[in-house]
Design an enzyme around this catalytic site. Structure first.
Site, mmCIF file in Angstrom:
data_model
loop_
_atom_site.group_PDB
_atom_site.id
_atom_site.type_symbol
_atom_site.label_atom_id
_atom_site.label_comp_id
_atom_site.label_asym_id
_atom_site.label_seq_id
_atom_site.Cartn_x
_atom_site.Cartn_y
_atom_site.Cartn_z
ATOM 1 N N ASP A 107 14.889 7.268 -31.192
ATOM 2 C CA ASP A 107 15.579 5.997 -31.177
ATOM 3 C C ASP A 107 16.075 5.599 -29.775
ATOM 4 O O ASP A 107 16.247 6.451 -28.851
ATOM 5 C CB ASP A 107 16.657 5.748 -32.148
ATOM 6 C CG ASP A 107 17.943 6.619 -31.987
ATOM 7 O OD1 ASP A 107 17.474 7.742 -31.568
ATOM 8 O OD2 ASP A 107 19.160 6.293 -32.185
ATOM 9 N N GLU A 172 19.868 9.173 -32.910
ATOM 10 C CA GLU A 172 20.945 9.849 -31.725
ATOM 11 C C GLU A 172 21.784 8.737 -31.098
ATOM 12 O O GLU A 172 23.212 8.944 -30.978
ATOM 13 C CB GLU A 172 20.324 10.471 -30.665
ATOM 14 C CG GLU A 172 20.999 11.175 -29.499
ATOM 15 C CD GLU A 172 21.826 10.507 -28.570
ATOM 16 O OE1 GLU A 172 22.601 10.852 -27.795
ATOM 17 O OE2 GLU A 172 21.364 9.287 -28.179
#
Length: 451
Positions: A107, A172
């Site tokens: 991400d 994350e």
């Protein structure tokens, strides 16, 4: 400096031989050509995995296709539905030795598209070779560099002694709670028998690569003050705003004392306790904004605190309770997040960054062997998913092979030059080869924990 005609001819001959050798390798395996390598990087960057709606499945499909092209074993795990973690495996000849884990996250943070010179998911390459994309530094570059380094190692015939795993985890950028945290606490991770993890680092504006042996823990603090409301024209003692402002001034002085140590070179950014205001909330709302002649009965401030593992967390908590939010001034405090500073054994969450740690030595030597320079070991100023591993007492090193590049993670016009990207692949090739060939320390769990 002057060269003789013989020297010039010799240099041309060497250059020609290197070019011919490179051309032969690319002819045997076209996937190792620079255009192919850069194209794969662009493809990954063009997948929009920005929070809050990342295209995780598209990214997973792409990564699995890359694994198949490299004959790597692959599996997709969803600890939380809709958030796939891709795990790849390159088996070693001695599966009993602790394995290597090359970690990255899929991400990226959101972008204000209209403020970018080029669209953040176009992966546009300009005339200087700069690749503009969200994730070009943080950290899609690293995930693809792992794969490209393995591609080169496989083409050279290298066979790892230790098993090498690659993980591509979700979430994350929003804390990693449904990704790395669940992964590192799972039986699946225990079964991998991991001895060392490489995670992300930061770009370096100098020629020295940056490597991180620890990181600061986020403490997200909310301070609340309560007081008697009253007319805006009157002077009261201990109003909510007055008490909050006293706290803010105390916090500001502490922040300045920490910042001064950085300014004079006594400590690095990751070695001090950083304190930054992130919101203020007070006032009586009105249809046109706020009522101007009423003093509010409540006021709040949000503070982002980052605590290094070398700090004393008990002293900091005492300061918060006695100076920043004293009950004597009708103040309270709470934490939206309070990550631990010590691991489950009560030790500071850090990895040894000297010759006593063979993993550190191997990384340092590999970087030098590949023609790079490594700067002084650092504490990462922010937070990464490596904290969940260090919490277990296992070693982790943060490293992104990005030199001579401005630090642009989470900023507009994030970019990475293609030559820097290609050099990073060489660096990882040397590191992975060194790690995967490391035969010392035996196979027992005690030797792994010692690291």
């Amino acid at each position: 400096m002057e060269f003789s005609c013989t020297s010039i001819v010799y240099l041309h001959l060497v250059s020609l031989l290197l070019f011919v050798a490179s051309s032969k390798i690319e002819a045997l395996d076209p996937t190792l050509s620079t255009p192919e390598i850069i194209s794969r990087f662009q493809q990954y960057l063009q997948i929009n995995t920005a929070q809050p709606n990342p295209q995780y499945y598209e990214a997973a499909d792409f990564l699995i296709s890359q694994a198949k092209s490299l004959s790597l074993e692959s599996q997709t795990i969803e600890f939380v539905k809709g958030k796939p973690l891709v795990l790849l495996k390159w088996p070693g000849t001695n599966p009993h030795l602790p394995s290597i884990l090359l970690y990255s996250h899929t991400d990226v943070v959101p972008s204000e598209d209209h403020k970018w010179t080029h669209h953040p998911f176009s992966a546009h390459i300009d005339e200087k070779g700069n690749i503009y994309a969200r994730g070009s530094q943080d950290m899609k570059c690293v995930g693809m560099q792992y794969l490209e380094a393995i591609r080169r190692l496989k083409a050279s015939g290298f066979q790892p002694l230790r098993t090498v795993y690659l993980s591509f985890a979700p979430d994350e950028e929003i804390g990693g709670h449904d990704g790395a945290e669940k992964f590192y606490e799972s039986k699946l991770f225990d079964d991998l028998n991991v001895g060392i993890v490489l995670d992300e680092g930061l770009a370096s504006p100098s020629e020295n690569y940056r490597a991180f042996y620890a990181e600061r823990s986020p403490w997200w603090l909310v301070i609340k003050a309560i007081g008697t409301p009253g007319h805006g024209a009157r002077l009261y003692d201990n109003t909510a705003m007055e008490n909050l402002l006293k706290s803010i001034e105390s916090i500001r002085r502490f922040r300045a004392s920490q910042f001064d140590m950085i300014k004079v070179g006594l400590k690095g950014e990751g070695e001090v306790i950083s304190v930054n205001m992130v919101f203020l909330k007070a006032g009586t709302p009105s249809p046109t904004g706020f009522v101007m002649n009423v003093q509010p009965s409540e006021a709040e401030a949000g503070i982002d605190i980052r605590v290094p593992p070398t700090a004393d967390p008990e002293s900091l908590e005492k300061r918060i309770a006695e100076e920043w939010a004293p009950i004597a001034r009708n103040m309270t405090f709470s934490f939206k997040q309070k990550a631990p500073v010590h691991d489950k054994f009560g030790k500071p969450m850090l990895t040894k960054a000297d010759r006593s740690n063979p993993w550190w030595t191997l990384l340092e030597d590999a970087v030098h062997k590949a023609g790079g320079k490594l700067g002084k070991p650092e504490i990462f100023p922010g937070a990464t998913d490596a904290r969940y591993l260090r919490r277990r007492g296992l070693p982790a090193i943060g490293f992104s092979p990005i030199a001579n590049t401005p630090l642009l993670l989470h900023e507009h016009d994030e970019f990475l030059n293609q030559d820097v990207y290609l050099k990073g692949i060489e660096i990882y090739e040397a590191i992975i080869k060194a790690y995967a060939s490391f035969a010392e320390r035996g196979t027992d769990k005690g030797s792994r924990d010692e690291l």
